[in-house]
Write an enzyme that holds these catalytic residues in place. Structure first.
Site, PDB file in Angstrom:
ATOM      1  N   PRO A  99      13.070 -27.849 -31.240  1.00  0.00           N
ATOM      2  CG  PRO A  99      12.513 -29.383 -29.579  1.00  0.00           C
ATOM      3  CD  PRO A  99      12.042 -28.788 -30.845  1.00  0.00           C
ATOM      4  CD  GLU A 100      17.506 -25.817 -34.922  1.00  0.00           C
ATOM      5  OE1 GLU A 100      18.686 -25.633 -35.244  1.00  0.00           O
ATOM      6  OE2 GLU A 100      16.558 -25.209 -35.440  1.00  0.00           O
ATOM      7  CG  HIS A 147      -1.694 -31.635 -27.173  1.00  0.00           C
ATOM      8  ND1 HIS A 147      -2.117 -32.400 -28.235  1.00  0.00           N
ATOM      9  CD2 HIS A 147      -2.351 -30.460 -27.289  1.00  0.00           C
ATOM     10  CE1 HIS A 147      -2.967 -31.712 -28.973  1.00  0.00           C
ATOM     11  NE2 HIS A 147      -3.138 -30.531 -28.408  1.00  0.00           N
ATOM     12  NE  ARG A 200       2.993 -29.677 -35.870  1.00  0.00           N
ATOM     13  CZ  ARG A 200       3.673 -28.755 -36.531  1.00  0.00           C
ATOM     14  NH1 ARG A 200       4.815 -29.050 -37.096  1.00  0.00           N
ATOM     15  NH2 ARG A 200       3.204 -27.535 -36.629  1.00  0.00           N
TER      16      ARG A 200
END
Length: 269
Positions: free
Chosen positions: A2-3, A90, A109
DNA sequence: CCCGTGCCCTGGCGGC
DNA sequence: TGCCGCCAGGGCACGG
């Protein structure tokens, strides 16, 4: 990954779902993501109502009655709204609202960060206090002055959120391609006109991507199952071996500051 | 101060 | 088919 466009897409989507919701309590299944002291976090966030969703660069900001909840999604962070469903592998932090709705932070992650700061001082506190302006707010002469003393490569400089905020690996590649500037050029070698071109390209790329809901590639999709469409507009990123859309020269992949970097060796120098 | 390196983390993929 | 090792990467700590 995500930017700015993806984080803005998340902000807009979440806004519709959680404004006005009051937090009953938070369940921290993997508490390491929470960077402020856990006991304080869990106590302070109780009974806070979500009043506004903001964004600065790639940071998402939930404003409540007394606090600013600052979230960085890093590589793969995303949110889901659920109610009483089994907790998935997750899902690491669950915000339980008084309505029964749940906001779940999901991050394969575990790279994301969640920080709770006082609403009256969060802008002067880490991590937002050192964040640079994003391209649309940054004046060319300010950026030029920051870059002219830097020996680092221009791509490394554009990835540095203390120099300019909102750009990540994908949009830096696209910005430099549109600017006809090679990513390994020393930042100090850029002319004022180069810097103006970079800013204009960055603004165009980020606005276009935001209007299309961001880029969905590899594992990343925005929250709540929203799929972006900017991947169809990418000129060089992930296009190794494909012809440059301008000159047909094959796009090459190289490493710059340890990042996979896509370049047209003919158009960019 | 400036810059380069290593670390965090895990799914997916290449190689055998 | 199964397993191993490595890669992806944003931002920070650390060291020269």
């Amino acid at each position: 990954m995500p930017e700015l466009p993806e984080v803005e897409t998340v902000r807009r989507t979440l806004e519709l779902a959680i404004i006005g919701e009051t937090i009953d309590h938070v369940v921290a299944i993997y508490p390491k993501l929470i960077t402020t002291p856990l006991d304080d976090f869990l106590t302070q966030i109780k009974n806070q109502t979500i009043l506004k969703l903001d964004r600065m660069g790639k940071y998402l900001i939930f404003l409540t009655n007394d606090y600013a909840l600052i979230i960085h999604l890093r590589m793969e962070g995303k949110f889901f709204i659920k109610t009483d469903e089994p907790i998935l592998k997750h899902e690491h932090v669950i915000f339980k609202f008084k309505s029964g709705k749940e906001l779940r932070y999901h991050d394969v992650r575990k790279f994301g960060t969640i920080t709770l700061l006082s609403k009256d001082s969060y802008l002067e506190s880490y991590p937002l206090n050192k964040l640079a302006l994003e391209p649309k707010d940054l004046k060319p002469d300010v950026l030029f002055n920051k870059l002219k003393s830097k020996s680092i490569e221009i791509k490394a400089a554009l990835l540095d959120q203390h120099i300019i905020s909102g750009l990540g690996n994908i949009y830096v590649d696209e910005t430099l391609f549109r600017s006809h500037i090679h990513p390994t050029r020393p930042a100090s070698s850029l002319t004022f006109e180069d810097v103006e071109t970079i800013l204009k390209s960055a603004i165009y790329v980020l606005e276009k991507a935001t209007s299309l809901g961001g880029t969905t590639i590899r594992s990343y999709t925005s929250s709540l199952g929203v799929h972006g469409r900017f991947q169809n507009e990418l000129m060089v990123h992930m296009k190794q071996g494909e012809p440059c859309p301008i000159c047909q020269t094959p796009i090459i992949k190289m490493k710059v500051k340890g990042r996979g970097t896509y370049v047209c060796p003919n158009c960019q120098d």
